[in-house]
Design a protein around this motif. Structure first.
Motif, mmCIF file in Angstrom:
data_model
loop_
_atom_site.group_PDB
_atom_site.id
_atom_site.type_symbol
_atom_site.label_atom_id
_atom_site.label_comp_id
_atom_site.label_asym_id
_atom_site.label_seq_id
_atom_site.Cartn_x
_atom_site.Cartn_y
_atom_site.Cartn_z
ATOM 1 N N GLY A 79 0.794 -1.223 0.000
ATOM 2 C CA GLY A 79 0.000 0.000 0.000
ATOM 3 C C GLY A 79 0.828 1.274 0.000
ATOM 4 O O GLY A 79 0.290 2.367 -0.149
ATOM 5 N N ILE A 80 2.140 1.139 0.180
ATOM 6 C CA ILE A 80 3.060 2.282 0.161
ATOM 7 C C ILE A 80 3.849 2.214 -1.139
ATOM 8 O O ILE A 80 4.382 1.167 -1.502
ATOM 9 N N SER A 81 3.950 3.341 -1.846
ATOM 10 C CA SER A 81 4.745 3.384 -3.070
ATOM 11 C C SER A 81 6.224 3.227 -2.700
ATOM 12 O O SER A 81 6.770 4.046 -1.965
ATOM 13 N N HIS A 82 6.855 2.152 -3.186
ATOM 14 C CA HIS A 82 8.254 1.906 -2.837
ATOM 15 C C HIS A 82 8.953 1.144 -3.951
ATOM 16 O O HIS A 82 8.318 0.510 -4.791
ATOM 17 N N SER A 83 10.281 1.249 -3.944
ATOM 18 C CA SER A 83 11.093 0.527 -4.918
ATOM 19 C C SER A 83 12.420 0.159 -4.262
ATOM 20 O O SER A 83 12.881 0.824 -3.342
ATOM 21 N N PHE A 84 13.017 -0.927 -4.758
ATOM 22 C CA PHE A 84 14.287 -1.425 -4.237
ATOM 23 C C PHE A 84 15.401 -1.098 -5.232
ATOM 24 O O PHE A 84 15.219 -1.253 -6.448
ATOM 25 N N HIS A 85 16.544 -0.661 -4.710
ATOM 26 C CA HIS A 85 17.680 -0.281 -5.551
ATOM 27 C C HIS A 85 18.950 -0.895 -4.970
ATOM 28 O O HIS A 85 19.202 -0.786 -3.772
ATOM 29 N N PHE A 86 19.725 -1.539 -5.829
ATOM 30 C CA PHE A 86 20.975 -2.171 -5.425
ATOM 31 C C PHE A 86 22.103 -1.480 -6.179
ATOM 32 O O PHE A 86 22.136 -1.506 -7.409
ATOM 33 N N ILE A 87 22.986 -0.822 -5.437
ATOM 34 C CA ILE A 87 24.076 -0.072 -6.062
ATOM 35 C C ILE A 87 25.406 -0.538 -5.486
ATOM 36 O O ILE A 87 25.452 -1.160 -4.425
ATOM 37 N N THR A 88 26.479 -0.238 -6.213
ATOM 38 C CA THR A 88 27.810 -0.603 -5.747
ATOM 39 C C THR A 88 28.633 0.645 -5.477
ATOM 40 O O THR A 88 28.442 1.682 -6.099
ATOM 41 N N GLY A 89 29.557 0.507 -4.544
ATOM 42 C CA GLY A 89 30.460 1.595 -4.214
ATOM 43 C C GLY A 89 31.371 1.177 -3.085
ATOM 44 O O GLY A 89 30.954 0.445 -2.180
ATOM 45 N N ASP A 90 32.611 1.639 -3.139
ATOM 46 C CA ASP A 90 33.569 1.313 -2.082
ATOM 47 C C ASP A 90 33.272 2.083 -0.800
ATOM 48 O O ASP A 90 33.591 1.633 0.290
ATOM 49 N N ASN A 91 32.654 3.246 -0.934
ATOM 50 C CA ASN A 91 32.309 4.072 0.213
ATOM 51 C C ASN A 91 30.789 4.198 0.258
ATOM 52 O O ASN A 91 30.183 4.813 -0.623
ATOM 53 N N VAL A 92 30.172 3.616 1.274
ATOM 54 C CA VAL A 92 28.712 3.584 1.376
ATOM 55 C C VAL A 92 28.121 4.987 1.393
ATOM 56 O O VAL A 92 27.155 5.282 0.682
ATOM 57 N N GLU A 93 28.700 5.877 2.196
ATOM 58 C CA GLU A 93 28.170 7.230 2.315
ATOM 59 C C GLU A 93 28.207 7.968 0.979
ATOM 60 O O GLU A 93 27.232 8.620 0.595
ATOM 61 N N GLU A 94 29.325 7.845 0.264
ATOM 62 C CA GLU A 94 29.444 8.519 -1.037
ATOM 63 C C GLU A 94 28.472 7.917 -2.054
ATOM 64 O O GLU A 94 27.859 8.653 -2.832
ATOM 65 N N ALA A 95 28.335 6.600 -2.051
ATOM 66 C CA ALA A 95 27.402 5.943 -2.978
ATOM 67 C C ALA A 95 25.968 6.375 -2.692
ATOM 68 O O ALA A 95 25.198 6.655 -3.620
ATOM 69 N N LEU A 96 25.603 6.459 -1.409
ATOM 70 C CA LEU A 96 24.257 6.923 -1.051
ATOM 71 C C LEU A 96 24.036 8.367 -1.462
ATOM 72 O O LEU A 96 22.982 8.716 -1.995
ATOM 73 N N GLU A 97 25.035 9.208 -1.224
ATOM 74 C CA GLU A 97 24.905 10.614 -1.579
ATOM 75 C C GLU A 97 24.727 10.768 -3.089
ATOM 76 O O GLU A 97 23.899 11.558 -3.549
ATOM 77 N N GLU A 98 25.471 10.001 -3.865
ATOM 78 C CA GLU A 98 25.337 10.046 -5.322
ATOM 79 C C GLU A 98 23.930 9.594 -5.751
ATOM 80 O O GLU A 98 23.294 10.218 -6.597
ATOM 81 N N PHE A 99 23.438 8.518 -5.147
ATOM 82 C CA PHE A 99 22.086 8.027 -5.446
ATOM 83 C C PHE A 99 21.042 9.091 -5.105
ATOM 84 O O PHE A 99 20.132 9.368 -5.893
ATOM 85 N N ILE A 100 21.182 9.687 -3.941
ATOM 86 C CA ILE A 100 20.241 10.710 -3.483
ATOM 87 C C ILE A 100 20.211 11.891 -4.447
ATOM 88 O O ILE A 100 19.142 12.401 -4.784
ATOM 89 N N ASN A 101 21.374 12.306 -4.906
ATOM 90 C CA ASN A 101 21.438 13.421 -5.844
ATOM 91 C C ASN A 101 20.846 13.059 -7.212
ATOM 92 O O ASN A 101 20.120 13.850 -7.804
ATOM 93 N N LYS A 102 21.154 11.850 -7.703
ATOM 94 C CA LYS A 102 20.643 11.419 -9.009
ATOM 95 C C LYS A 102 19.126 11.295 -9.018
ATOM 96 O O LYS A 102 18.471 11.607 -9.999
ATOM 97 N N LYS A 103 18.568 10.805 -7.929
ATOM 98 C CA LYS A 103 17.128 10.536 -7.852
ATOM 99 C C LYS A 103 16.333 11.707 -7.269
ATOM 100 O O LYS A 103 15.130 11.605 -7.075
ATOM 101 N N ASN A 104 17.026 12.816 -6.975
ATOM 102 C CA ASN A 104 16.354 13.988 -6.388
ATOM 103 C C ASN A 104 15.558 13.624 -5.128
ATOM 104 O O ASN A 104 14.388 13.996 -4.999
ATOM 105 N N ILE A 105 16.217 12.899 -4.240
ATOM 106 C CA ILE A 105 15.578 12.486 -2.989
ATOM 107 C C ILE A 105 15.427 13.700 -2.082
ATOM 108 O O ILE A 105 16.336 14.520 -1.952
#
Length: 135
Positions: free
Chosen positions: A107-133
């Motif tokens: 009932g909640i709009s959601h999606s799963f995303h699997f990404i790779t990166g050596d630095n978790v924080e940097e990979a998350l920040e890049e994802f957040i910026n790309k997806k306009n979170i």
């Protein structure tokens, strides 16, 4: 911060960077979900929220009730993100935990995303910026 008297308290950790070192440490070590909100955040509407998960340490899903209420209240979409250091197959345990989360989010709009990166924080920040979170 509490939204209603029956809701549990959600600690908001403010950091100068999107994910500062203290915030990241708290997120890794906490038994409870942690909502990280940048101090400089200025938004008029929240449409997209990210939940980072390694699928190994998912809490009792009832601890996500505040997040579910927030998503419903805002009519926002949830992006569940898993960051791995290398491309690899999802383990049975990870798939099982993801399926439990998927069922919980009915009932909640959601999606799963699997990404790779050596630095978790940097990979998350890049994802957040790309997806306009938003949050």
């Amino acid at each position: 911060m509490t939204f209603a008297s029956s809701w549990p308290v959600v600690d908001l950790w403010f950091a100068g960077d999107l994910l500062g070192s203290i915030t990241s440490s708290v997120m890794k070590k906490s038994d409870l979900p942690v909502m990280a909100v940048p101090e400089s955040l200025e938004i008029s509407q929240v449409n997209r929220i990210v939940l980072a998960s390694d699928y190994h340490s998912l809490p009792d899903l009832s601890k996500l009730d505040v997040l579910i209420s927030l998503l419903s209240l805002l009519n926002a979409e949830l992006f569940i993100v898993n960051v791995k250091s290398s491309v690899g197959e999802t383990t049975f345990d990870e798939a099982f935990e993801a399926k439990k989360l998927d069922n919980f989010l009915t009932g909640i709009s959601h999606s799963f995303h699997f990404i790779t990166g050596d630095n978790v924080e940097e990979a998350l920040e890049e994802f957040i910026n790309k997806k306009n979170i938003d949050m």
